[in-house]
Write a protein that holds these residues in place. Structure first.
Motif, PDB file in Angstrom:
ATOM      1  N   TYR A 140      45.410  41.016  17.456  1.00 30.45           N
ATOM      2  CA  TYR A 140      44.763  40.578  18.695  1.00 30.45           C
ATOM      3  C   TYR A 140      43.263  40.330  18.513  1.00 30.45           C
ATOM      4  N   ALA A 141      42.622  41.089  17.657  1.00 26.84           N
ATOM      5  CA  ALA A 141      41.160  41.042  17.526  1.00 26.84           C
ATOM      6  C   ALA A 141      40.582  39.629  17.396  1.00 26.84           C
ATOM      7  N   PRO A 142      41.144  38.753  16.558  1.00 27.69           N
ATOM      8  CA  PRO A 142      40.537  37.428  16.422  1.00 27.69           C
ATOM      9  C   PRO A 142      40.708  36.552  17.672  1.00 27.69           C
ATOM     10  N   HIS A 143      41.571  36.969  18.593  1.00 31.28           N
ATOM     11  CA  HIS A 143      41.874  36.161  19.779  1.00 31.28           C
ATOM     12  C   HIS A 143      41.299  36.739  21.072  1.00 31.28           C
ATOM     13  N   TRP A 144      40.648  37.899  20.971  1.00 30.02           N
ATOM     14  CA  TRP A 144      40.179  38.601  22.169  1.00 30.02           C
ATOM     15  C   TRP A 144      39.329  37.710  23.060  1.00 30.02           C
ATOM     16  N   GLU A 145      38.321  37.073  22.527  1.00 26.71           N
ATOM     17  CA  GLU A 145      37.379  36.296  23.340  1.00 26.71           C
ATOM     18  C   GLU A 145      38.053  35.100  24.014  1.00 26.71           C
ATOM     19  N   ARG A 146      38.874  34.367  23.278  1.00 25.63           N
ATOM     20  CA  ARG A 146      39.500  33.192  23.891  1.00 25.63           C
ATOM     21  C   ARG A 146      40.532  33.596  24.935  1.00 25.63           C
ATOM     22  N   TRP A 147      41.242  34.707  24.716  1.00 25.70           N
ATOM     23  CA  TRP A 147      42.196  35.187  25.718  1.00 25.70           C
ATOM     24  C   TRP A 147      41.441  35.683  26.958  1.00 25.70           C
ATOM     25  N   ALA A 148      40.367  36.418  26.748  1.00 26.34           N
ATOM     26  CA  ALA A 148      39.570  36.935  27.869  1.00 26.34           C
ATOM     27  C   ALA A 148      39.018  35.791  28.717  1.00 26.34           C
ATOM     28  N   ALA A 149      38.615  34.709  28.067  1.00 32.20           N
ATOM     29  CA  ALA A 149      38.107  33.549  28.814  1.00 32.20           C
ATOM     30  C   ALA A 149      39.209  32.938  29.674  1.00 32.20           C
ATOM     31  N   GLN A 150      40.431  32.872  29.154  1.00 29.79           N
ATOM     32  CA  GLN A 150      41.560  32.355  29.938  1.00 29.79           C
ATOM     33  C   GLN A 150      41.859  33.266  31.127  1.00 29.79           C
ATOM     34  N   GLU A 151      41.849  34.576  30.897  1.00 33.49           N
ATOM     35  CA  GLU A 151      42.095  35.536  31.980  1.00 33.49           C
ATOM     36  C   GLU A 151      41.091  35.346  33.108  1.00 33.49           C
ATOM     37  N   GLU A 152      39.830  35.294  32.726  1.00 34.38           N
ATOM     38  CA  GLU A 152      38.764  35.166  33.716  1.00 34.38           C
ATOM     39  C   GLU A 152      38.888  33.862  34.494  1.00 34.38           C
ATOM     40  N   ALA A 153      39.124  32.760  33.791  1.00 34.63           N
ATOM     41  CA  ALA A 153      39.236  31.456  34.447  1.00 34.63           C
ATOM     42  C   ALA A 153      40.447  31.405  35.373  1.00 34.63           C
ATOM     43  N   PHE A 154      41.586  31.929  34.911  1.00 29.48           N
ATOM     44  CA  PHE A 154      42.796  31.898  35.729  1.00 29.48           C
ATOM     45  C   PHE A 154      42.624  32.742  36.989  1.00 29.48           C
ATOM     46  N   ALA A 155      42.168  33.965  36.830  1.00 31.38           N
ATOM     47  CA  ALA A 155      42.010  34.862  37.983  1.00 31.38           C
ATOM     48  C   ALA A 155      41.022  34.294  38.992  1.00 31.38           C
ATOM     49  N   ALA A 156      39.961  33.658  38.508  1.00 28.38           N
ATOM     50  CA  ALA A 156      38.977  33.063  39.423  1.00 28.38           C
ATOM     51  C   ALA A 156      39.567  31.857  40.148  1.00 28.38           C
ATOM     52  N   ALA A 157      40.264  31.001  39.431  1.00 24.95           N
ATOM     53  CA  ALA A 157      40.829  29.791  40.039  1.00 24.95           C
ATOM     54  C   ALA A 157      41.928  30.121  41.042  1.00 24.95           C
ATOM     55  N   GLU A 158      42.737  31.114  40.738  1.00 25.95           N
ATOM     56  CA  GLU A 158      43.870  31.471  41.593  1.00 25.95           C
ATOM     57  C   GLU A 158      43.519  32.499  42.659  1.00 25.95           C
ATOM     58  N   GLY A 159      42.427  33.243  42.448  1.00 21.14           N
ATOM     59  CA  GLY A 159      42.115  34.332  43.376  1.00 21.14           C
ATOM     60  C   GLY A 159      43.103  35.473  43.234  1.00 21.14           C
ATOM     61  N   SER A 160      43.557  35.718  42.012  1.00 22.08           N
ATOM     62  CA  SER A 160      44.609  36.700  41.757  1.00 22.08           C
ATOM     63  C   SER A 160      44.297  38.079  42.327  1.00 22.08           C
ATOM     64  N   ARG A 161      43.110  38.559  42.066  1.00 15.71           N
ATOM     65  CA  ARG A 161      42.740  39.901  42.545  1.00 15.71           C
ATOM     66  C   ARG A 161      42.750  39.955  44.064  1.00 15.71           C
ATOM     67  N   GLU A 162      42.273  38.899  44.694  1.00 16.35           N
ATOM     68  CA  GLU A 162      42.214  38.852  46.155  1.00 16.35           C
ATOM     69  C   GLU A 162      43.610  38.703  46.776  1.00 16.35           C
ATOM     70  N   LEU A 163      44.553  38.111  46.050  1.00 21.59           N
ATOM     71  CA  LEU A 163      45.920  37.947  46.549  1.00 21.59           C
ATOM     72  C   LEU A 163      46.719  39.248  46.496  1.00 21.59           C
ATOM     73  N   ALA A 164      46.251  40.202  45.712  1.00 24.49           N
ATOM     74  CA  ALA A 164      46.960  41.474  45.575  1.00 24.49           C
ATOM     75  C   ALA A 164      46.893  42.262  46.877  1.00 24.49           C
TER      76      ALA A 164
END
Length: 174
Positions: A140-164
């Motif tokens: 996972y280590a070499p992919h941490w930053e790119r995965w984290a960027a996807q998580e952040e972008a997805f959650a912001a675009a979808e409002g995932s935390r707010e939908l919970a």
């Protein structure tokens, strides 16, 4: 505190709604989603689908998230073979009973209306990274930053935390 005592109020929430139920468990990598979802599935007999089996590779968070509505409706998806880096065949769960879908991207505008419960796990970035790398290490280590960027972008675009409908500290789910 034992697992049973920690799970009690959460299981009560699930039991007070429609039966069978659908629960989406979301949050950033390392927040404790898999641990919590596995414990709830074991305690309730619910089917469990981990989006780690669905994401089509390290750049596939959004695509994996688009599979969630179909998983909820039909109980079917295409597995991802991480070793071969290619689709790994069809998979399914029985949709006659309760279902838990866990993973980054589980909660979206498209999936939320199909679920009875949506829970967001929150944990500070340093602890999440420590947990994730302790769990998956060099893979996972070499992919941490790119995965984290996807998580952040997805959650912001979808409002995932707010939908919970419930936000939990991931600190106790490790």
């Amino acid at each position: 505190m034992s697992d049973d005592l920690e799970l009690g109020p959460l299981l009560d929430r699930l039991g007070s709604g429609p039966q069978p139920w659908v629960l989406l468990v979301d949050g950033r990598s390392g927040a404790g989603k898999t641990v919590l979802a596995t414990r709830i599935a074991a305690a309730t007999g619910a089917a469990l689908v981990s989006l780690d089996d669905v994401y089509p590779g390290w750049d596939g968070l959004a695509e994996g998230a688009t599979a969630v509505p179909g998983i909820v409706r039909d109980g079917a998806w295409t597995r991802w073979d991480w070793v071969a880096a290619s689709p790994g065949g069809s998979a399914s769960v029985d949709r006659a009973g309760s279902l838990i879908v866990e993973g980054c991207g589980a909660i979206s505008r498209a999936s939320r209306s199909l679920a009875d419960h949506a829970w967001w796990l929150q944990l500070d970035d340093a602890e999440r990274k420590r947990r994730a790398l302790a769990r998956d290490g060099d893979a996972y280590a070499p992919h941490w930053e790119r995965w984290a960027a996807q998580e952040e972008a997805f959650a912001a675009a979808e409002g995932s935390r707010e939908l919970a409908d419930l936000e939990l500290s991931g600190a106790r789910w490790s």
